[in-house]
Design an enzyme around this catalytic site. Structure first.
Site, short mmCIF file in Angstrom:
data_model
loop_
_atom_site.label_atom_id
_atom_site.label_comp_id
_atom_site.label_asym_id
_atom_site.label_seq_id
_atom_site.Cartn_x
_atom_site.Cartn_y
_atom_site.Cartn_z
N HIS A 185 -12.10 6.28 -1.16
CA HIS A 185 -13.04 5.83 -2.23
C HIS A 185 -12.98 4.58 -2.18
O HIS A 185 -11.68 3.52 -3.09
CB HIS A 185 -11.85 6.21 -3.01
CG HIS A 185 -12.07 6.19 -4.23
ND1 HIS A 185 -11.10 6.51 -5.74
CD2 HIS A 185 -13.36 6.29 -5.61
CE1 HIS A 185 -12.05 6.06 -6.25
NE2 HIS A 185 -12.74 5.80 -6.25
N ASP A 199 -10.63 12.92 -8.78
CA ASP A 199 -9.20 12.05 -8.67
C ASP A 199 -8.54 11.31 -10.20
O ASP A 199 -9.89 10.55 -10.83
CB ASP A 199 -9.73 11.07 -7.97
CG ASP A 199 -9.05 9.54 -8.04
OD1 ASP A 199 -8.54 9.72 -7.64
OD2 ASP A 199 -9.41 8.80 -6.73
N GLY A 200 -7.87 11.38 -10.56
CA GLY A 200 -7.02 10.59 -11.88
C GLY A 200 -6.15 11.53 -12.86
O GLY A 200 -6.87 12.43 -13.37
N GLY A 201 -5.00 10.98 -12.62
CA GLY A 201 -4.00 11.71 -13.67
C GLY A 201 -4.19 13.32 -13.16
O GLY A 201 -3.19 14.41 -13.76
N ASP A 223 -7.54 4.29 -1.68
CA ASP A 223 -8.48 3.83 -2.51
C ASP A 223 -8.23 2.28 -1.83
O ASP A 223 -7.15 1.46 -2.28
CB ASP A 223 -7.67 3.76 -3.45
CG ASP A 223 -7.63 5.28 -4.49
OD1 ASP A 223 -8.85 5.83 -4.80
OD2 ASP A 223 -6.29 6.20 -4.38
N MET A 225 -14.79 10.71 -11.47
CA MET A 225 -13.40 10.07 -12.38
C MET A 225 -12.51 11.36 -13.32
O MET A 225 -13.90 11.15 -13.71
CB MET A 225 -13.69 8.45 -11.75
CG MET A 225 -13.70 7.97 -10.69
SD MET A 225 -12.50 8.70 -9.78
CE MET A 225 -11.06 7.96 -10.11
N GLY A 262 -9.38 2.28 -10.74
CA GLY A 262 -8.91 0.77 -11.19
C GLY A 262 -7.03 1.38 -11.26
O GLY A 262 -6.67 0.28 -10.55
N MET A 310 -14.10 1.22 -3.95
CA MET A 310 -14.40 0.90 -5.43
C MET A 310 -14.64 -0.40 -5.47
O MET A 310 -13.16 -1.44 -5.48
CB MET A 310 -12.65 1.26 -6.50
CG MET A 310 -12.77 2.53 -6.94
SD MET A 310 -11.39 2.51 -7.31
CE MET A 310 -10.50 3.72 -5.77
N SER A 346 0.16 9.72 -7.74
CA SER A 346 2.03 9.50 -8.68
C SER A 346 2.47 11.04 -8.61
O SER A 346 2.99 11.68 -8.12
CB SER A 346 1.80 8.86 -9.98
OG SER A 346 0.24 9.42 -10.81
N MET A 367 -10.00 -1.41 -3.30
CA MET A 367 -10.13 -1.86 -4.90
C MET A 367 -10.22 -3.30 -4.06
O MET A 367 -9.19 -4.34 -3.63
CB MET A 367 -9.13 -1.98 -5.75
CG MET A 367 -8.75 -0.50 -5.58
SD MET A 367 -7.25 0.06 -7.07
CE MET A 367 -7.26 1.50 -7.54
N SER A 393 -3.21 10.54 -2.78
CA SER A 393 -3.50 9.34 -2.07
C SER A 393 -3.04 8.01 -2.45
O SER A 393 -1.19 7.83 -2.87
CB SER A 393 -4.28 8.87 -3.86
OG SER A 393 -4.87 7.25 -3.90
N GLY A 440 -3.30 3.59 -10.27
CA GLY A 440 -3.04 5.22 -10.31
C GLY A 440 -2.16 5.11 -12.06
O GLY A 440 -2.08 4.26 -12.55
N HIS A 468 -6.19 10.41 0.81
CA HIS A 468 -7.11 9.50 0.08
C HIS A 468 -6.92 8.03 0.30
O HIS A 468 -5.74 7.89 -0.47
CB HIS A 468 -7.09 10.46 -1.36
CG HIS A 468 -7.75 9.44 -2.83
ND1 HIS A 468 -9.45 10.32 -2.46
CD2 HIS A 468 -8.13 8.41 -3.42
CE1 HIS A 468 -9.94 9.21 -3.01
NE2 HIS A 468 -8.84 8.49 -3.64
#
Ligand code: DX5
Ligand code: ZN
Length: 216
Positions: free
Chosen positions: A66, A175-177, A35, A137, A142, A68, A198, A37, A8, A144, A33
């Protein structure tokens, strides 16, 4: 089984996006990716068309976008023109997901549908045989750098079971963590595409991290 890493861009150094693109080009990441927003659907604002156009110029990998944002249907054409090869919208943001799916397909690009962790997976059932990708998700959209929600494995299993039952052909993205600790377990549960922000960009050697995530 397809195994793809989609780093991302949100976690890249925005002062040097060209270098981030060059790293992606040289890496084993198959997608990048992106993002988007709007500060309405999610509390945060990231970037829009001008940044995407710049990235499109330097990145040789497909842009996995993606959205949002509210009213994503208004911008499908613009995102396709800005370089989106996969365009994923939130189920929560549209009145008619089938119409949105058709709008995206009409641009000749791949279509994805996504939901936040508090939306039942079963609501996606009418769409899984009409999309190329389902993005679950694994944090609330919202920001990273959030912590992976462990209950997500149940949701992945439920989605996988639904896909098999309906003989659908969409791939599963999360996606996420996502990080080195959970990557292999996610692939084992049938996830095809891992988004990692990250965990890729905040490491000393992103190329090696991408390689290791695929090999775990
Ligand atoms: C969050 C975004 C993610 C984010 C992931 O709303 O959709 O793509 O960049 O970041 P990490 O991998 O750091 O959780
Ligand atoms: Zn994302």
């Amino acid at each position: 089984m397809t195994k793809i890493i989609s780093p991302s861009l949100l976690s890249a150094d925005f002062g040097n996006l060209k270098a981030a693109c060059e790293m992606i080009n040289a890496s084993e990441a198959e997608w990048l990716h992106i993002d988007v927003m709007d500060g309405v659907f999610v509390p945060n604002i990231s970037f829009g068309f001008p940044v995407m156009e710049a990235v499109k110029k330097y990145c040789t990998k497909p842009l996995d976008v993606h959205l949002m944002i509210v009213h994503p249907e208004k911008y499908v054409k613009r995102f396709a023109e800005a370089g989106a090869k996969i365009l994923t919208f939130h189920y929560e943001t549209v009145e008619n997901p089938l119409e949105m799916i058709d709008l995206i397909k009409a641009e000749g690009i791949k279509v994805g549908i996504t939901i936040n962790p508090d939306v039942p997976v079963s609501l996606l059932e009418p769409y899984i045989d009409k999309v190329d990708l389902v993005l679950l998700m694994t944090v609330f959209a919202g920001y990273g750098g959030q912590k992976f929600i462990e209950d997500s494995y149940f949701r992945i299993d439920e989605l996988k079971e639904m896909i098999v039952r309906k003989n659908a052909h969409c791939v599963i993205e999360v996606d996420g963590g996502v990080n080195m600790q959970n990557a292999s377990k996610l692939f084992e549960h049938g996830v095809n595409v891992l988004v990692a922000g990250s965990a890729v960009f905040n490491t000393a050697n992103p190329l090696e991290t991408i390689h290791n995530m695929l090999k775990t």
